[in-house]
Each structure stands twice: as C-alpha cells, then as structure tokens.
Design a protein around this motif. Structure first.
Motif, PDB file in Angstrom:
ATOM      1  N   LEU A   1      33.716  42.739  49.684  1.00 20.60           N
ATOM      2  CA  LEU A   1      34.119  42.159  48.403  1.00 20.60           C
ATOM      3  C   LEU A   1      32.975  42.249  47.385  1.00 20.60           C
ATOM      4  O   LEU A   1      33.213  42.466  46.202  1.00 20.60           O
ATOM      5  CB  LEU A   1      34.535  40.693  48.586  1.00 20.60           C
ATOM      6  CG  LEU A   1      35.898  40.466  49.248  1.00 20.60           C
ATOM      7  CD1 LEU A   1      36.091  38.994  49.607  1.00 20.60           C
ATOM      8  CD2 LEU A   1      37.037  40.951  48.354  1.00 20.60           C
ATOM      9  N   SER A   2      31.755  42.103  47.849  1.00 23.02           N
ATOM     10  CA  SER A   2      30.608  42.156  46.935  1.00 23.02           C
ATOM     11  C   SER A   2      30.307  43.571  46.459  1.00 23.02           C
ATOM     12  O   SER A   2      29.707  43.749  45.406  1.00 23.02           O
ATOM     13  CB  SER A   2      29.345  41.606  47.615  1.00 23.02           C
ATOM     14  OG  SER A   2      29.457  40.224  47.813  1.00 23.02           O
ATOM     15  N   HIS A   3      30.690  44.550  47.253  1.00 25.54           N
ATOM     16  CA  HIS A   3      30.314  45.917  46.908  1.00 25.54           C
ATOM     17  C   HIS A   3      31.494  46.751  46.437  1.00 25.54           C
ATOM     18  O   HIS A   3      31.383  47.956  46.281  1.00 25.54           O
ATOM     19  CB  HIS A   3      29.617  46.570  48.108  1.00 25.54           C
ATOM     20  CG  HIS A   3      28.329  45.920  48.430  1.00 25.54           C
ATOM     21  ND1 HIS A   3      27.117  46.482  48.125  1.00 25.54           N
ATOM     22  CD2 HIS A   3      28.047  44.715  48.993  1.00 25.54           C
ATOM     23  CE1 HIS A   3      26.157  45.666  48.499  1.00 25.54           C
ATOM     24  NE2 HIS A   3      26.684  44.591  49.033  1.00 25.54           N
TER      25      HIS A   3
ATOM     26  N   MET B   1      35.640  46.838  41.911  1.00 27.41           N
ATOM     27  CA  MET B   1      36.491  45.898  41.160  1.00 27.41           C
ATOM     28  C   MET B   1      35.759  44.601  40.843  1.00 27.41           C
ATOM     29  O   MET B   1      36.136  43.855  39.971  1.00 27.41           O
ATOM     30  CB  MET B   1      37.723  45.488  41.997  1.00 27.41           C
ATOM     31  CG  MET B   1      38.606  46.595  42.498  1.00 27.41           C
ATOM     32  SD  MET B   1      39.626  47.314  41.199  1.00 27.41           S
ATOM     33  CE  MET B   1      38.849  48.917  40.993  1.00 27.41           C
ATOM     34  N   ASP B   2      34.749  44.329  41.662  1.00 22.91           N
ATOM     35  CA  ASP B   2      34.168  42.988  41.662  1.00 22.91           C
ATOM     36  C   ASP B   2      33.159  42.801  40.538  1.00 22.91           C
ATOM     37  O   ASP B   2      32.210  43.545  40.393  1.00 22.91           O
ATOM     38  CB  ASP B   2      33.484  42.749  43.003  1.00 22.91           C
ATOM     39  CG  ASP B   2      32.980  41.334  43.134  1.00 22.91           C
ATOM     40  OD1 ASP B   2      33.806  40.458  43.361  1.00 22.91           O
ATOM     41  OD2 ASP B   2      31.770  41.132  42.975  1.00 22.91           O
TER      42      ASP B   2
ATOM     43  N   THR C   1      31.365  39.884  39.940  1.00 20.44           N
ATOM     44  CA  THR C   1      30.189  39.136  40.394  1.00 20.44           C
ATOM     45  C   THR C   1      29.080  40.099  40.799  1.00 20.44           C
ATOM     46  O   THR C   1      27.956  40.013  40.331  1.00 20.44           O
ATOM     47  CB  THR C   1      30.537  38.265  41.623  1.00 20.44           C
ATOM     48  OG1 THR C   1      31.748  37.594  41.366  1.00 20.44           O
ATOM     49  CG2 THR C   1      29.424  37.290  41.917  1.00 20.44           C
TER      50      THR C   1
END
Lengths: 219, 219
Positions: free
Chosen positions: B206-208, B211-212, B214
């Motif tokens: 999710l972090s990489h 789309m993200d 953050t």
DNA sequence: TAGATTGTTAATCGATTAACAATC
DNA sequence: TAGATTGTTAATCGATTAACAATC
C-alpha cells in the motif's frame, strides 16, 4: 515511486529483519555487523547487505549498522507508521483470534471496524469494539474509506464480498477464507493465507524423514 | 527414501495443487491438462509438469492428468493419510481458533491433546476435548508419543517448552508463538508462522503503490 | 492416423553467494 | 594508520521457462 522494482523475496524478508532488529534493540545492542546479524538470523552476510542496499546505504564501513536506526529505516520502508484504515469481516473463532492476537498498530494498520453477517454476532462487543452487521458495510466505507480488509468469512462468501469491497474502495485483502482471491486489476493487493498449507509441509517432512517407519514401510 | 531431495519451493506448492485438484474434483472435472491447470492456478504449464515429475509420471500423453488420481498421488506424497498424533499447547484466542478452524485430518494429523498452563483453562472443554494442564505433558507424551506439537504460547515460553517436548519425542513444531524456533538437530522440523509478516507485505504494498498519496508525499 | 499433451532436456532468468575495492 | 566492515560488482547456483521428441 521507489528506485527500482524490489523483488518479492526481498520484501518478504523485511518484516523478519525488522523483528530481529527490534529484539536486538530491546536487549540493548547498539550496533551490529551484517556478519553477526547473519549468524543470528541464519542467512548470509552478503544477502543482508544486498537486501538493505536495495533501499539505500544504511551502514557505515568499518562499523556496521546502528540497530535502532536500521530498524527505523526498515519500518519506514514497510510503512508501519501509515495507520491504514482496516476492517475485519467475519468474527468466528478465527476472526476473533485475529482481531485480538495481531498487533495491528505495529503493522501500520488501524483496525476501525468489525463486521459479521450473523445478526446474533453483530451488536456484540469484541475487544472493546462493537461488531456491525455486514449490511452496513457500504455506508461505513463511504464514511471511513478503509483501505484494507481482513476476510475471515466462509470460502463461498469471500469472492463476492471482496468484489463489493473493491467497489467501495478497498485496495488490499488479507484473506483467511479458504478461497484464492485474485484480481485482474493489480492495484488490488491480496495475501491469501492458507494455514493448512503450512501444516502440510510438516506432514510432508514427517513422512519423508528417514527416521520415520510409516513412510519407509510404504515404499 | 525418496529418489532425490525435493526442493522446498516444490514442496510448498504441493498443498496448493492438492487444494485446486480437490475443487476440480468437486466440480466433477475428470481430466485436466497442465495447460488448463496452469491457467487456473496462475502458473506455467512447464512448472506444473516439472513439479509433478519430481515424483513420477502421473499424466498420459495426449490426454493430460486424471484429476482424482493426481490428487490422490499428491495426497500420498504429502502424507495426508498418516494420522500424525498432534498436540496443541496454549488455548488463548489463537489456540482455540486453530483447534477449531484447521481441518487436521485433511492435513494428516490427529489432534489428540490440548494443554494450557492456566489452571482456569485446564479442565475446560474446547471443541469437545478436555484441556489438560501442561504439568501433565510428560506423562501424556510417554503414553501417547505425539509427533507434532502446535505452539500457541507466549513468545517467552516457547523455546523452553519446545526443548522439553523434543526430549519427550516430539519431532515437528507448528509454532505460532512470536519466537523463532530453531534446532541444531535437523531431524526436528519447525514451521515458524508469523502472521504479522504476511500483513506487513500488504502494508508495504500500500505504501509503494503509485496510487498512494501518503507514500508519494513522503518522498 | 492425426492431434494433443506429456516427460524431459536445454536455455533463460533471477536470486544468492563470493570477492574485493572503497572508506569509516 | 591499521582493522573492520560496508557497498557493489562479478560468479555461482537454483529455479523457472521454453522447446521438442516421445507417445497416448
């Protein structure tokens, strides 16, 4: 975007590094060489240095790595400070165990909602959280936008539920139902967990162990 | 003794083959080609044929594989008919979930004993089995000779307990405590399960993910 | 027989290990 | 400075994929 694509084998080792470094830090170890760490983890020093250098040079020649600093770096890489909004669906035995047993905040997740389709379960309190009925998922997701869903539902319910959740904006699944989730859109991440598969490797090992008489007598 | 040493990567795929073939059989599929199976499982046909041929020629040219026959062969290889005597120690949330959620007989295991060190848990009934106190382990093992132990105890209790169990004749551990069991004697088999590691790969993903936002804003 | 698909060998790819110059 | 240990390049190893002759 990260420098280059990191291989899955490396990524799967990161949590393990993070764990070991945490234990070292807890023991008060300040610095560690790749050699010593490799000894403790049962890897090669080369591999550790290669793995870490996918992300940057965290060590210092002649000194090694600072345990706390390296741990923090790996934590950053893993994204453990991200507070990903997470929901769990299905509060049978396994769902309840996951909810209480897993340290979500240490994994970068905030568990913000529990759901079950059984009206006798919905409404109950588990780990200080109220269980909602799955009928309320749509509204909940519109309001809270969870990114990650943990599926502890029966096999036959998983695929349909997951599709619905994707349409609600969920982007990652930790799937404990015995199904194999898969999405064409590879922006959706899936970890299919099959606990029994792990147990079966032990069954295999016991059968193929030279000590074992059952297996020997069968051949 | 098996022909040659089979690589762990192959062994870890066997339960998955077994599972897929079971589903195909349940759907009434009689035969399947490596090509079609590869499509369904997301592998290459080559890999399937290579994997299977580690153990023997289970197919037939021009026809493919008989689903049931192949499934039975893989079941034999895994040792799912072995009835390994299995005990589970630690009946907290996770232990209870494992006891009730995992289909032991399908994994070649007979769950014959539950143990807990808490006197308020020992004596209770779980899944129709009485929970014994861990103090009675020694006697139980002398009498029953379990081969496999499932550890759902706290991290700090695992190593000592495991050593004791080895001295009682246990040869394999399915370890859910957050420790990393390891034995010099490699006749003792260990599967260290770290559920959180699996979750963290999602956190990483999710972090990489591009789309993200953050992650993007952090770089 | 012709077509399909295996079993198996050879080629490729990726991951791990070894080596060593750079440098703290 | 001398010793230690990294970061990084090159060598090795193993696993996956491709190709194809064997054969049902």
């Amino acid at each position: 975007m990260s420098k280059q694509e990191i291989s899955p084998s490396v990524i799967r080792r990161l949590p393990r590094y993070h764990r070991f470094l945490g234990e070292l830090a807890a023991q008060g170890t300040i610095r560690i060489s790749s050699k010593e760490l490799s000894r403790q983890m049962g890897l090669t020093a080369s591999q550790i240095r290669q793995d870490l250098n996918c992300f940057g040079g965290f060590g210092q020649q002649g000194y090694g790595y600072n345990v706390c600093a390296l741990r923090d770096e790996i934590g950053q890489i893993l994204g453990i400070h991200a507070h990903r909004k997470t929901i769990l669906i299905g509060l049978g035995n396994l769902g309840r165990a996951i909810a209480s047993h897993v340290n979500f905040s240490q994994c970068g997740c905030d568990l913000i909602g529990l759901f079950d389709s059984n009206p006798f379960v919905a409404g109950r309190d588990i780990e200080g959280m109220q269980v909602h009925h799955t009928d309320t998922l749509s509204g909940f997701c519109r309001q809270e936008s969870p990114e990650l869903a943990i599926l502890c539902v029966p096999e036959n319910a998983a695929a349909e539920l997951a599709n619905k959740l994707v349409s609600f904006g969920v982007r990652a699944f930790w799937n404990f139902s015995h199904s194999n989730l898969h999405f064409e859109d590879d922006a959706v991440l899936v970890e299919n967990v099959h606990l029994a598969d792990s147990l079966m490797t032990l069954t295999y090992g016991l059968s193929h162990d030279s000590m074992d008489e059952t297996a020997d007598s069968l051949r």
